[in-house]
Scaffold this motif. Sequence first.
Motif, PDB file in Angstrom:
ATOM      1  N   PHE A  58       0.711  -0.931  -0.405  1.00  0.00           N
ATOM      2  CA  PHE A  58      -0.026   0.058  -0.041  1.00  0.00           C
ATOM      3  C   PHE A  58       1.297   1.255  -0.208  1.00  0.00           C
ATOM      4  N   TYR A  59       1.270   1.852  -1.182  1.00  0.00           N
ATOM      5  CA  TYR A  59       1.678   3.123  -1.539  1.00  0.00           C
ATOM      6  C   TYR A  59       0.929   4.471  -0.848  1.00  0.00           C
ATOM      7  N   PHE A  60       1.703   5.083   0.305  1.00  0.00           N
ATOM      8  CA  PHE A  60       0.678   6.336   0.205  1.00  0.00           C
ATOM      9  C   PHE A  60       2.075   7.839   0.719  1.00  0.00           C
ATOM     10  N   LYS A  61       1.413   8.631   0.820  1.00  0.00           N
ATOM     11  CA  LYS A  61       2.465  10.284   0.541  1.00  0.00           C
ATOM     12  C   LYS A  61       2.030  10.935   1.976  1.00  0.00           C
ATOM     13  N   VAL A  62       2.640  11.807   2.247  1.00  0.00           N
ATOM     14  CA  VAL A  62       2.227  12.445   3.111  1.00  0.00           C
ATOM     15  C   VAL A  62       1.718  14.176   2.927  1.00  0.00           C
ATOM     16  N   SER A  63       1.281  14.610   3.777  1.00  0.00           N
ATOM     17  CA  SER A  63       0.595  15.793   3.629  1.00  0.00           C
ATOM     18  C   SER A  63       0.375  16.522   4.714  1.00  0.00           C
ATOM     19  N   GLU A  64       0.257  18.086   5.336  1.00  0.00           N
ATOM     20  CA  GLU A  64       0.087  19.297   6.261  1.00  0.00           C
ATOM     21  C   GLU A  64      -1.044  19.158   5.450  1.00  0.00           C
ATOM     22  N   THR A  65      -1.782  19.219   4.636  1.00  0.00           N
ATOM     23  CA  THR A  65      -3.027  19.862   4.298  1.00  0.00           C
ATOM     24  C   THR A  65      -3.442  18.793   3.339  1.00  0.00           C
ATOM     25  N   ALA A  66      -4.869  18.714   3.573  1.00  0.00           N
ATOM     26  CA  ALA A  66      -5.782  18.003   2.450  1.00  0.00           C
ATOM     27  C   ALA A  66      -6.533  18.819   1.758  1.00  0.00           C
ATOM     28  N   GLU A  67      -5.887  19.514   0.945  1.00  0.00           N
ATOM     29  CA  GLU A  67      -5.642  20.289  -0.115  1.00  0.00           C
ATOM     30  C   GLU A  67      -5.000  20.129  -1.345  1.00  0.00           C
ATOM     31  N   ASN A  68      -5.060  19.757  -2.627  1.00  0.00           N
ATOM     32  CA  ASN A  68      -4.900  18.983  -3.982  1.00  0.00           C
ATOM     33  C   ASN A  68      -4.386  18.177  -3.505  1.00  0.00           C
ATOM     34  N   LEU A  69      -4.982  16.970  -3.388  1.00  0.00           N
ATOM     35  CA  LEU A  69      -4.648  15.099  -3.089  1.00  0.00           C
ATOM     36  C   LEU A  69      -4.774  14.899  -4.208  1.00  0.00           C
ATOM     37  N   ASP A  70      -3.642  14.276  -4.774  1.00  0.00           N
ATOM     38  CA  ASP A  70      -3.450  13.558  -5.865  1.00  0.00           C
ATOM     39  C   ASP A  70      -4.356  11.880  -5.684  1.00  0.00           C
ATOM     40  N   LYS A  71      -4.840  11.841  -6.167  1.00  0.00           N
ATOM     41  CA  LYS A  71      -6.473  10.695  -5.314  1.00  0.00           C
ATOM     42  C   LYS A  71      -5.460   9.473  -6.580  1.00  0.00           C
TER      43      LYS A  71
END
Length: 91
Positions: A58-71
Amino acid sequence: MSQIYQTVEEAFKRPMVSYDPSRQSLKAWVMFCLRDKGFKVVYAQNADFAIERKGEKFYFKVSETAENLDKEFNWVVWDSSAKTAIAIPAE
């Protein structure tokens, strides 16, 4: 939501070390929390990390915000108001 995402989110409920952006990156903290809960966290070329479980990755990315996430990717996003991380599955 699949059980893997619920289990991933559980890893952030009572972390051994609280997230402190002045001390570690969000990615490092997320990976630490997951390893601490027994996940096999491995390198991923096109994502921030992958979790191996029962022969699946299961591949994950991390982000500080939930904006403009690659679906296309699963995400672990820091919810600053709740002071916890949430898992958002790929679509």
